[in-house]
Design a protein around this motif. Sequence first.
Motif, mmCIF file in Angstrom:
data_model
loop_
_atom_site.group_PDB
_atom_site.id
_atom_site.type_symbol
_atom_site.label_atom_id
_atom_site.label_comp_id
_atom_site.label_asym_id
_atom_site.label_seq_id
_atom_site.Cartn_x
_atom_site.Cartn_y
_atom_site.Cartn_z
ATOM 1 N N GLN A 1 0.835 -1.203 0.000
ATOM 2 C CA GLN A 1 0.000 0.000 0.000
ATOM 3 C C GLN A 1 0.869 1.251 0.000
ATOM 4 N N ARG B 1 1.918 1.937 -3.452
ATOM 5 C CA ARG B 1 0.829 2.544 -4.247
ATOM 6 C C ARG B 1 0.716 4.040 -3.953
ATOM 7 N N ARG C 1 1.254 7.215 -6.463
ATOM 8 C CA ARG C 1 0.204 8.241 -6.570
ATOM 9 C C ARG C 1 0.771 9.653 -6.477
ATOM 10 N N ASP D 1 2.822 -4.142 -9.077
ATOM 11 C CA ASP D 1 1.397 -3.989 -8.802
ATOM 12 C C ASP D 1 1.029 -2.539 -8.510
ATOM 13 N N ALA D 2 1.992 -1.771 -7.992
ATOM 14 C CA ALA D 2 1.747 -0.358 -7.700
ATOM 15 C C ALA D 2 1.862 0.517 -8.947
ATOM 16 N N ASN E 1 7.039 5.830 -12.073
ATOM 17 C CA ASN E 1 5.643 5.496 -12.288
ATOM 18 C C ASN E 1 5.423 5.191 -13.766
#
Length: 224
Positions: free
Chosen positions: A117, A120, A124, A195-196, A220
């Motif tokens: 998390q 992620r 972001r 996955d992120a 990213n």
Amino acid sequence: MGPVSTYDEIADWYEEEFVGRQADGDPLGIEQALRLLLGAGKGTCLEIGCGTGRYASLVRELGWCPLGVDLSAGMLRHAAGRLPIARADVGRLPFPDGCLPAVVAVMVHTDMPAYPQVLREVARVLRPGGRFVHIGVHPCFCGGFADRTDPDAVVIRPGYLDSHWTHNSWTDQGVRDKVGATHRPLPELLHAFLDAGLEFEHFTEGGTPTPVMLAIQARNRSNK
């Protein structure tokens, strides 16, 4: 007792004794990895889990403006004189989408059971072209399963393949026997990056003769 409250309790020891024992040289190659993978730049560089802010001066030397977030008020008390700080959950960063040019995490992912998390959140808040540098203990050679009593002959015992939280440690002079650690096998850690939405760019290892540290530079994918 959770890891945050435990870090509050050991903050003075961490600053005065543990960090002091590592003050000479760069035995794990952490500073070398920061120089290589973060490199020179401008703008804000967010350090997640900044602790006492011991790497802020190097980040600043590279041209960045360091900013630190951590949950431990005890650790942040020492960091306050080294960089701007905020007490925050790194799994819910208090920053808008795509606002930061750089994020670093230095030797903290084992403190974060929810590291997927966290990754992620890193993806972001990174702006287009921004970079993320992860520097952490090497998952293949460090953990409750690894006996490093003899650094020239590290013994890997059963347990590497299991994701788990443990206070087991080869030494009582370090941090892990006090606060515990989350272990993820290497494939699980790397898949958490993918996955992120983070894309790998460079890797390096540090420490001899068996690596102690694994460092990763990523960006990213959606922002390239």
